[in-house]
Design an enzyme around this catalytic site. Structure first.
Site, PDB file in Angstrom:
ATOM      1  N   MET A  17       0.804  -1.089   0.060  1.00  0.00           N
ATOM      2  CA  MET A  17       0.204  -0.139   0.002  1.00  0.00           C
ATOM      3  C   MET A  17       0.722   1.341  -0.216  1.00  0.00           C
ATOM      4  O   MET A  17       1.426   1.389   1.072  1.00  0.00           O
ATOM      5  CB  MET A  17      -1.043   0.005   1.359  1.00  0.00           C
ATOM      6  CG  MET A  17      -1.973  -1.206   1.251  1.00  0.00           C
ATOM      7  SD  MET A  17      -2.964  -0.968   2.401  1.00  0.00           S
ATOM      8  CE  MET A  17      -2.215  -1.939   3.660  1.00  0.00           C
ATOM      9  N   ALA A  18       0.883   2.118  -1.154  1.00  0.00           N
ATOM     10  CA  ALA A  18       1.661   3.165  -1.195  1.00  0.00           C
ATOM     11  C   ALA A  18       1.363   4.289  -0.176  1.00  0.00           C
ATOM     12  O   ALA A  18       0.005   4.433   0.046  1.00  0.00           O
ATOM     13  CB  ALA A  18       1.422   3.784  -2.648  1.00  0.00           C
ATOM     14  N   CYS A  71      -2.551  -1.227  -9.916  1.00  0.00           N
ATOM     15  CA  CYS A  71      -2.898   0.077  -9.551  1.00  0.00           C
ATOM     16  C   CYS A  71      -3.999   0.776 -10.241  1.00  0.00           C
ATOM     17  O   CYS A  71      -3.801   0.825 -11.556  1.00  0.00           O
ATOM     18  CB  CYS A  71      -1.768   0.868  -9.206  1.00  0.00           C
ATOM     19  SG  CYS A  71      -1.918   2.298  -8.587  1.00  0.00           S
ATOM     20  N   GLY A  90      -4.903  -5.840   3.001  1.00  0.00           N
ATOM     21  CA  GLY A  90      -4.325  -4.523   3.163  1.00  0.00           C
ATOM     22  C   GLY A  90      -5.166  -3.647   4.064  1.00  0.00           C
ATOM     23  O   GLY A  90      -4.622  -3.733   5.255  1.00  0.00           O
ATOM     24  N   ARG A  91      -6.404  -3.078   3.687  1.00  0.00           N
ATOM     25  CA  ARG A  91      -6.676  -1.793   4.469  1.00  0.00           C
ATOM     26  C   ARG A  91      -7.038  -2.082   6.120  1.00  0.00           C
ATOM     27  O   ARG A  91      -6.854  -1.531   6.645  1.00  0.00           O
ATOM     28  CB  ARG A  91      -8.078  -1.429   3.812  1.00  0.00           C
ATOM     29  CG  ARG A  91      -7.634  -0.408   2.356  1.00  0.00           C
ATOM     30  CD  ARG A  91      -8.745  -0.377   1.583  1.00  0.00           C
ATOM     31  NE  ARG A  91      -9.570  -1.602   1.184  1.00  0.00           N
ATOM     32  CZ  ARG A  91     -10.676  -1.645   0.629  1.00  0.00           C
ATOM     33  NH1 ARG A  91     -11.519  -0.580   0.239  1.00  0.00           N
ATOM     34  NH2 ARG A  91     -11.038  -3.047   0.223  1.00  0.00           N
ATOM     35  N   ASP A 139     -10.891  -7.210   0.429  1.00  0.00           N
ATOM     36  CA  ASP A 139     -11.963  -7.293   1.681  1.00  0.00           C
ATOM     37  C   ASP A 139     -11.913  -8.245   2.780  1.00  0.00           C
ATOM     38  O   ASP A 139     -12.915  -8.617   3.333  1.00  0.00           O
ATOM     39  CB  ASP A 139     -13.394  -7.364   1.089  1.00  0.00           C
ATOM     40  CG  ASP A 139     -13.734  -6.379   0.100  1.00  0.00           C
ATOM     41  OD1 ASP A 139     -13.068  -5.131   0.191  1.00  0.00           O
ATOM     42  OD2 ASP A 139     -14.872  -6.172  -0.643  1.00  0.00           O
ATOM     43  N   GLN A 194       8.240  -4.210  -4.927  1.00  0.00           N
ATOM     44  CA  GLN A 194       7.166  -4.276  -5.898  1.00  0.00           C
ATOM     45  C   GLN A 194       7.565  -2.943  -6.821  1.00  0.00           C
ATOM     46  O   GLN A 194       7.955  -2.001  -6.168  1.00  0.00           O
ATOM     47  CB  GLN A 194       5.768  -3.765  -5.395  1.00  0.00           C
ATOM     48  CG  GLN A 194       4.708  -3.933  -6.661  1.00  0.00           C
ATOM     49  CD  GLN A 194       3.411  -3.626  -6.182  1.00  0.00           C
ATOM     50  OE1 GLN A 194       2.955  -2.347  -5.844  1.00  0.00           O
ATOM     51  NE2 GLN A 194       2.407  -4.591  -6.219  1.00  0.00           N
ATOM     52  N   ASN A 221      -7.067 -11.822  -2.520  1.00  0.00           N
ATOM     53  CA  ASN A 221      -6.929 -10.335  -2.148  1.00  0.00           C
ATOM     54  C   ASN A 221      -8.324  -9.712  -2.347  1.00  0.00           C
ATOM     55  O   ASN A 221      -8.829 -10.001  -3.287  1.00  0.00           O
ATOM     56  CB  ASN A 221      -5.679  -9.682  -2.584  1.00  0.00           C
ATOM     57  CG  ASN A 221      -5.675  -8.137  -2.245  1.00  0.00           C
ATOM     58  OD1 ASN A 221      -5.752  -7.318  -3.051  1.00  0.00           O
ATOM     59  ND2 ASN A 221      -5.687  -7.775  -1.069  1.00  0.00           N
TER      60      ASN A 221
END
Ligand SMILES: Cc1cc2nc3c(=O)[nH]c(=O)nc-3n(C[C@H](O)[C@H](O)[C@H](O)COP(=O)(O)O)c2cc1C
Length: 330
Positions: free
Chosen positions: A16-17, A108, A237-238, A215, A69, A213
């Site tokens: 995650m940028a 992305c 991720g989030r 949710d 990455q 990947n």
């Protein structure tokens, strides 16, 4: 369908940028992430030897299972950047541990990235995806590093071609494909579609790992992902942003073991630890600026969180942040 529940499947922190810098990756490792991925790094900037880019590729002590990455669209440039990273001959980037893989960003959705033909724009051209993987594979094979790829379901609902893109990547040397079950046009809503991940898993030989990947926010979500897709690993991720403990929670759920969530005090103290590492890495001014939003993730749902968020937005110094999070003297 076969599933991997109960097996020791890898739990991976998603790239995650702006978030998965070295301090955050280390935090997630501490709380159970088996593997991490850096923020995305411009292959073009690397080839131009941009020093600001080099720090993104730093791998700190303890981040032993970290992939780097890269993003771009020119196979030659991607290959050159990958070779620089694999050989460690990239001035300014320092490794306490060598990277575990070079990962290619084909997911992305951000406008600035896709208008340059990078990120998920690549999925509109599966042949080019294959050429990029081939170039990176050729470049890093001498160093014994695998190529991995991160894709979405496709560009839009009329072009759901993850299976075709994944096959092009696998045919050209990719060892692992992570699939986020949304198209580029969906960005982050509606919910991620596990059926496309299952389709990719079914289409590829077993020798290629497929990572699910999208949710995953709990042990139940992880079990559902494994059951519905048969994937070989799960990428989160989030949810991790204010909850790096998610990896321990998921691991406990997979083992049918008890999980004790952190107390609010632990959450605030851990946020402060992260902030201190960020400030150490990036200096107080930039570190505090970057930490405001990142600390806000940790206080979500706490009593008084909206007032704390306002205070965080005005914080100027490390001391301000310490006072707001009330971790003085802990
Ligand atoms: C702020 C942010 C930055 C992201 N940056 C990247 C990135 O640099 N490279 C990448 O492949 N995906 C990136 N992603 C996508 C995530 O890796 C992941 O695929 C997506 O968030 C879905 O997983 P989740 O539902 O667990 O968050 C980013 C997502 C977010 C929210």
């Amino acid at each position: 369908m076969m599933n991997n529940i109960g097996k020791n499947i890898p739990l991976i922190l998603a790239p995650m940028a702006g978030f998965t810098d070295a301090p955050f990756r280390l935090l997630c490792r501490r709380f159970g992430a088996d593997r991490t991925v850096t923020e995305m790094i411009s292959a073009q900037a690397m080839v131009y030897k941009d020093q600001k880019t080099a720090v993104l590729a730093k791998i700190p002590e303890g981040d032993t299972q970290c992939a780097i990455q890269i993003f771009g669209h020119d196979p030659a440039v991607m290959g050159e950047a990958a070779a620089m990273l694999a050989s460690g001959e990239y001035s300014g980037c320092t490794y306490a541990h060598p990277p575990q893989a070079i990962d290619i960003n084909m997911g992305c959705p951000v406008r600035k990235i896709v208008t340059s033909g990078d990120g998920s724009a690549l999925m509109q051209n599966p042949a080019l995806c294959g050429q990029i993987v081939a170039a990176v594979h050729r470049a890093i094979q001498p160093y014994g590093l695998p190529v991995t790829v991160k894709i979405r379901a496709g560009w839009d609902s009329a072009h759901v071609n993850a299976v075709e893109v994944a096959a092009a990547c696998a045919d050209n040397g990719a060892a692992e494909i992570a699939v986020h079950g949304r198209t580029r046009n969906q960005m982050y809503a509606p919910s991620s579609d596990n059926s496309i991940i299952r389709a990719v898993r079914r289409a590829l030989p077993d020798s290629i790992s497929v990572i699910g990947n999208g949710d995953v926010r709990s042990g139940d979500d992880t079990c559902r992902m494994l059951e519905e897709t048969g994937c070989d690993g799960v990428m989160i991720g989030r949810e991790s942003l204010g909850n790096p403990w998610i990896f321990s929670a998921v691991r406990a759920a997979l083992a049918d073991a008890l999980y004790t969530p952190p107390t609010e005090e632990e959450m605030r103290r851990t946020a402060m630890e992260l902030i201190e590492s960020i400030v150490q890495e990036k200096g107080e001014e930039r570190g505090v600026r970057e930490s405001r939003g990142r600390a806000a993730h940790f206080i979500r749902g706490m009593r008084g969180s909206s007032r704390m968020r306002e205070q965080l937005n005005r914080a100027q110094t490390l001391e301000d942040l310490r006072n707001i999070l009330e971790v003085n003297g802990i």
